[in-house]
Write a protein that holds these residues in place. Structure first.
Motif, PDB file in Angstrom:
ATOM      1  N   ALA A 147       0.974  -1.097   0.123  1.00 43.02           N
ATOM      2  CA  ALA A 147      -0.078   0.163  -0.281  1.00 43.02           C
ATOM      3  C   ALA A 147       0.851   1.313  -0.035  1.00 43.02           C
ATOM      4  CB  ALA A 147      -1.101  -0.071   1.317  1.00 43.02           C
ATOM      5  N   ILE A 148       1.829   1.074   0.706  1.00 48.48           N
ATOM      6  CA  ILE A 148       2.854   2.378   0.694  1.00 48.48           C
ATOM      7  C   ILE A 148       3.642   2.587  -0.586  1.00 48.48           C
ATOM      8  CG2 ILE A 148       5.069   3.346   1.756  1.00 48.48           C
ATOM      9  CD1 ILE A 148       4.235   1.913   4.367  1.00 48.48           C
ATOM     10  N   ILE A 149       4.089   1.323  -1.318  1.00 50.11           N
ATOM     11  CA  ILE A 149       4.504   1.772  -2.605  1.00 50.11           C
ATOM     12  C   ILE A 149       3.646   2.058  -3.624  1.00 50.11           C
ATOM     13  CG2 ILE A 149       5.581   0.229  -4.481  1.00 50.11           C
ATOM     14  CD1 ILE A 149       7.364  -1.163  -2.293  1.00 50.11           C
ATOM     15  N   LYS A 150       2.224   1.635  -3.567  1.00 48.52           N
ATOM     16  CA  LYS A 150       1.558   1.946  -4.350  1.00 48.52           C
ATOM     17  C   LYS A 150       1.024   3.669  -4.488  1.00 48.52           C
ATOM     18  CE  LYS A 150      -3.383   0.872  -6.048  1.00 48.52           C
ATOM     19  NZ  LYS A 150      -2.793   1.047  -7.470  1.00 48.52           N
ATOM     20  N   GLN A 151       1.480   4.207  -3.267  1.00 52.22           N
ATOM     21  CA  GLN A 151       1.148   5.477  -3.443  1.00 52.22           C
ATOM     22  C   GLN A 151       2.179   6.316  -3.973  1.00 52.22           C
ATOM     23  OE1 GLN A 151       0.778   7.270   0.885  1.00 52.22           O
ATOM     24  NE2 GLN A 151       0.152   5.319   1.370  1.00 52.22           N
ATOM     25  N   TYR A 152       3.401   5.788  -4.682  1.00 54.69           N
ATOM     26  CA  TYR A 152       4.591   6.353  -5.021  1.00 54.69           C
ATOM     27  C   TYR A 152       4.758   6.124  -6.499  1.00 54.69           C
ATOM     28  CZ  TYR A 152       6.577   7.787  -0.546  1.00 54.69           C
ATOM     29  OH  TYR A 152       6.688   8.348   0.615  1.00 54.69           O
ATOM     30  N   VAL A 153       4.094   4.837  -7.060  1.00 53.11           N
ATOM     31  CA  VAL A 153       4.316   4.541  -8.485  1.00 53.11           C
ATOM     32  C   VAL A 153       2.810   4.366  -8.982  1.00 53.11           C
ATOM     33  CG1 VAL A 153       6.514   3.448  -8.139  1.00 53.11           C
ATOM     34  CG2 VAL A 153       4.718   2.129  -7.968  1.00 53.11           C
ATOM     35  N   LYS A 154       2.785   4.350 -10.177  1.00 64.69           N
ATOM     36  CA  LYS A 154       1.620   4.385 -10.905  1.00 64.69           C
ATOM     37  C   LYS A 154       1.355   2.969 -11.647  1.00 64.69           C
ATOM     38  CE  LYS A 154       1.247   9.441 -12.253  1.00 64.69           C
ATOM     39  NZ  LYS A 154       2.430   9.725 -11.489  1.00 64.69           N
ATOM     40  N   VAL A 155       2.466   2.315 -11.583  1.00 61.59           N
ATOM     41  CA  VAL A 155       2.435   0.708 -12.387  1.00 61.59           C
ATOM     42  C   VAL A 155       1.690  -0.296 -11.247  1.00 61.59           C
ATOM     43  CG1 VAL A 155       4.603   0.925 -13.809  1.00 61.59           C
ATOM     44  CG2 VAL A 155       4.495  -0.106 -11.303  1.00 61.59           C
ATOM     45  N   PRO A 156       0.879  -1.183 -11.825  1.00 54.90           N
ATOM     46  CA  PRO A 156       0.229  -2.079 -10.722  1.00 54.90           C
ATOM     47  C   PRO A 156       1.132  -2.716  -9.871  1.00 54.90           C
ATOM     48  CG  PRO A 156      -0.389  -2.418 -13.210  1.00 54.90           C
ATOM     49  CD  PRO A 156       0.818  -1.462 -13.027  1.00 54.90           C
ATOM     50  N   ILE A 157       0.423  -3.007  -8.762  1.00 51.78           N
ATOM     51  CA  ILE A 157       1.213  -3.402  -7.489  1.00 51.78           C
ATOM     52  C   ILE A 157       0.712  -4.683  -7.171  1.00 51.78           C
ATOM     53  CG2 ILE A 157       1.742  -3.296  -5.069  1.00 51.78           C
ATOM     54  CD1 ILE A 157       3.072  -0.966  -6.778  1.00 51.78           C
ATOM     55  N   ILE A 158       1.646  -5.578  -6.929  1.00 50.86           N
ATOM     56  CA  ILE A 158       1.171  -7.031  -6.517  1.00 50.86           C
ATOM     57  C   ILE A 158       1.543  -7.669  -5.094  1.00 50.86           C
ATOM     58  CG2 ILE A 158       1.610  -9.748  -7.084  1.00 50.86           C
ATOM     59  CD1 ILE A 158       2.845  -8.478  -9.785  1.00 50.86           C
ATOM     60  N   ALA A 159       0.371  -7.622  -4.270  1.00 54.62           N
ATOM     61  CA  ALA A 159       0.478  -8.038  -2.966  1.00 54.62           C
ATOM     62  C   ALA A 159       0.597  -9.500  -2.646  1.00 54.62           C
ATOM     63  CB  ALA A 159      -0.659  -7.462  -2.219  1.00 54.62           C
ATOM     64  N   VAL A 160       1.554  -9.885  -1.700  1.00 55.85           N
ATOM     65  CA  VAL A 160       1.857 -11.392  -1.444  1.00 55.85           C
ATOM     66  C   VAL A 160       2.075 -11.442  -0.060  1.00 55.85           C
ATOM     67  CG1 VAL A 160       4.207 -11.258  -1.750  1.00 55.85           C
ATOM     68  CG2 VAL A 160       3.009 -13.528  -2.232  1.00 55.85           C
ATOM     69  N   GLY A 161       1.844 -12.667   0.552  1.00 59.03           N
ATOM     70  CA  GLY A 161       1.976 -12.852   1.991  1.00 59.03           C
ATOM     71  C   GLY A 161       0.966 -13.275   2.806  1.00 59.03           C
ATOM     72  N   ARG A 162       0.538 -14.572   2.875  1.00 62.71           N
ATOM     73  CA  ARG A 162      -0.502 -15.197   3.711  1.00 62.71           C
ATOM     74  C   ARG A 162      -2.051 -14.288   3.431  1.00 62.71           C
ATOM     75  NH1 ARG A 162       0.835 -18.633   7.360  1.00 62.71           N
ATOM     76  NH2 ARG A 162       3.209 -18.651   8.033  1.00 62.71           N
ATOM     77  N   ILE A 163      -2.092 -14.233   1.945  1.00 63.42           N
ATOM     78  CA  ILE A 163      -3.387 -13.712   1.574  1.00 63.42           C
ATOM     79  C   ILE A 163      -4.253 -14.800   1.006  1.00 63.42           C
ATOM     80  CG2 ILE A 163      -4.594 -11.968   0.109  1.00 63.42           C
ATOM     81  CD1 ILE A 163      -2.113 -10.489  -0.157  1.00 63.42           C
ATOM     82  N   TYR A 164      -4.908 -15.586   1.908  1.00 60.99           N
ATOM     83  CA  TYR A 164      -5.546 -16.725   1.602  1.00 60.99           C
ATOM     84  C   TYR A 164      -6.704 -17.035   1.738  1.00 60.99           C
ATOM     85  CZ  TYR A 164      -0.582 -18.410   2.699  1.00 60.99           C
ATOM     86  OH  TYR A 164       0.722 -18.692   2.931  1.00 60.99           O
ATOM     87  N   THR A 165      -7.708 -15.723   1.752  1.00 62.23           N
ATOM     88  CA  THR A 165      -9.186 -15.848   1.895  1.00 62.23           C
ATOM     89  C   THR A 165      -9.765 -14.862   0.852  1.00 62.23           C
ATOM     90  OG1 THR A 165      -9.402 -14.248   3.440  1.00 62.23           O
ATOM     91  CG2 THR A 165      -9.111 -16.492   4.345  1.00 62.23           C
ATOM     92  N   GLU A 166     -10.798 -15.279   0.067  1.00 62.84           N
ATOM     93  CA  GLU A 166     -11.512 -14.552  -0.838  1.00 62.84           C
ATOM     94  C   GLU A 166     -11.811 -13.101  -0.204  1.00 62.84           C
ATOM     95  OE1 GLU A 166     -15.489 -14.391  -3.560  1.00 62.84           O
ATOM     96  OE2 GLU A 166     -15.185 -15.877  -2.117  1.00 62.84           O
ATOM     97  N   GLU A 167     -12.129 -13.222   0.947  1.00 66.96           N
ATOM     98  CA  GLU A 167     -12.738 -11.869   1.641  1.00 66.96           C
ATOM     99  C   GLU A 167     -11.428 -10.717   1.839  1.00 66.96           C
ATOM    100  OE1 GLU A 167     -15.385 -14.853   2.406  1.00 66.96           O
ATOM    101  OE2 GLU A 167     -13.471 -14.832   2.928  1.00 66.96           O
ATOM    102  N   LEU A 168     -10.371 -11.348   2.236  1.00 69.06           N
ATOM    103  CA  LEU A 168      -9.262 -10.615   2.538  1.00 69.06           C
ATOM    104  C   LEU A 168      -8.612 -10.094   1.140  1.00 69.06           C
ATOM    105  CD1 LEU A 168      -6.873  -9.226   4.020  1.00 69.06           C
ATOM    106  CD2 LEU A 168      -5.787 -11.297   4.003  1.00 69.06           C
ATOM    107  N   ALA A 169      -8.556 -11.024   0.254  1.00 69.15           N
ATOM    108  CA  ALA A 169      -8.000 -10.667  -1.188  1.00 69.15           C
ATOM    109  C   ALA A 169      -8.741  -9.538  -1.938  1.00 69.15           C
ATOM    110  CB  ALA A 169      -7.987 -12.030  -2.151  1.00 69.15           C
ATOM    111  N   ASN A 170     -10.099  -9.749  -1.700  1.00 68.86           N
ATOM    112  CA  ASN A 170     -11.097  -8.705  -2.362  1.00 68.86           C
ATOM    113  C   ASN A 170     -11.155  -7.430  -1.673  1.00 68.86           C
ATOM    114  OD1 ASN A 170     -12.032 -10.199  -4.609  1.00 68.86           O
ATOM    115  ND2 ASN A 170     -13.850 -11.182  -3.424  1.00 68.86           N
ATOM    116  N   PHE A 171     -10.779  -7.462  -0.225  1.00 69.57           N
ATOM    117  CA  PHE A 171     -10.841  -6.355   0.430  1.00 69.57           C
ATOM    118  C   PHE A 171      -9.641  -5.324  -0.028  1.00 69.57           C
ATOM    119  CE2 PHE A 171      -8.580  -4.013   3.929  1.00 69.57           C
ATOM    120  CZ  PHE A 171      -9.453  -3.039   4.286  1.00 69.57           C
TER     121      PHE A 171
END
Length: 326
Positions: free
Chosen positions: A273-297
């Motif tokens: 989220a911090i890096i997304k504030q600085y650059v315009k290219v798409p950001i890929i998040a990773v790290g224990r994102i294992y539920t649909e609810e969290l991913a969609n949030f």
């Protein structure tokens, strides 16, 4: 405007992806002594390709002196192309694109798998790896040439894009971090100098693949240690690279043997989220994102643009499909 979900299509560069789920690169340790991909890789990636929008191949060495393990895979000779093309074909048969992750281990190359260990400075990661040789200017030019050649071979093997590994304490991360780069020449000292090799590698890759071919980077957003890189440091560095890249895959750690403060669900998302504030290219998040609810949030709140999943996909090839309700 309708909020994004894991099922929403999106592009990385000019490449359309059918959804926002990505198979994260995870080391399989199934390569040959010569770092060749095998039938295991063909089967493993083919089985996991159907539901995700993108597959990222595990760390693939660009140099015989940059191998991470004795049984990893590489792309440092012409002979490596054909076995990797079989992996590409297996993933493409499921209608999914695949990127290759290009890596040089530097001071974290496996001691028994290399002839010479090099790094920006003669500072050991730990006792197991030992003290590396400080890279000369010729060594640096050789590394750039190795990444360039690997990019050319990647296109020849049919990969749809490249992920350049700047994370987890490997060579390019070592140059960026002040904890591992103690040089006093144009490749050390200031943030701009510590970024120089990364930019030169990206420029060399771009010269090989052109401006329309997707190239993204994986970064470690924090070194978890005093005096090391912070998420804002990495975000600032990325602003100097943005014209050369199409996406940023945000991980953390690895320069020094210090664990994260937490490894709970979504623990690296704040860095993304911090890096997304600085650059315009798409950001890929990773790290224990294992539920649909969290991913969609994460996507709906625009904390990141894609979700990469590793361990659950290792255990269950259909995990992404279950998240999507397929």
């Amino acid at each position: 405007m309708k909020k994004a979900t894991i099922a929403s299509p999106m592009k990385i560069g000019n490449l359309p992806l059918k959804n926002r789920l990505i198979l994260a690169p995870m080391q399989q340790n199934q390569g040959t002594l010569q770092a060749m991909a095998t039938d295991y890789h063909v089967r493993h990636y083919g089985e996991r390709a159907g539901d995700v929008g993108l597959v990222i191949l595990e760390s693939t060495g660009v140099s015989p002196n940059g191998r991470l393990y004795p049984n990893d895979i590489g792309i440092f000779t012409e002979d490596h192309i054909a076995p990797l093309r079989k992996v590409v074909d297996a993933v493409h048969s499921k209608g999914t694109p695949i990127f290759i992750q290009l890596t040089h281990g530097g001071r974290k190359a496996w001691p028994e798998a290399i002839l010479r260990m090099v790094a920006p400075s003669p500072v050991a990661y730990d006792d197991f790896y030992g003290v590396p040789e400080e890279m000369t200017k010729d060594d640096i030019q050789q590394a750039i040439a190795e990444f360039r050649a690997a990019a050319r071979r990647s296109r020849q093997a049919g990969f749809d894009g490249i992920e350049l590994h700047l994370a987890h304490g490997h060579l390019l991360h070592q140059f960026l971090s002040p904890l591992s780069n103690l040089r006093n020449d144009e490749y050390g000292g200031s943030p701009e100098n510590r970024l120089r090799l990364i930019r030169e590698v990206l420029e060399a890759i771009r010269e090989e693949v052109g401006c329309g071919y997707p190239v993204q980077v994986r970064v470690s957003a924090s070194d978890f240690a005093d005096g090391g890189l912070t998420p804002v440091d990495v975000a600032h560095a990325l602003t100097y690279l943005e014209e050369l890249i199409d996406a940023v895959h945000v991980s953390s750690g690895g320069t020094v043997p210090v664990p994260p403060l937490t490894d709970g669900a979504g623990y690296q998302v704040p860095y993304a989220a911090i890096i997304k504030q600085y650059v315009k290219v798409p950001i890929i998040a990773v790290g224990r994102i294992y539920t649909e609810e969290l991913a969609n949030f994460i996507l709906a709140d625009e904390l990141a643009d894609f979700i990469a999943i590793g361990r659950p996909m290792q255990e269950d090839p259909r995990f992404a499909g279950k998240l999507l309700g397929a």
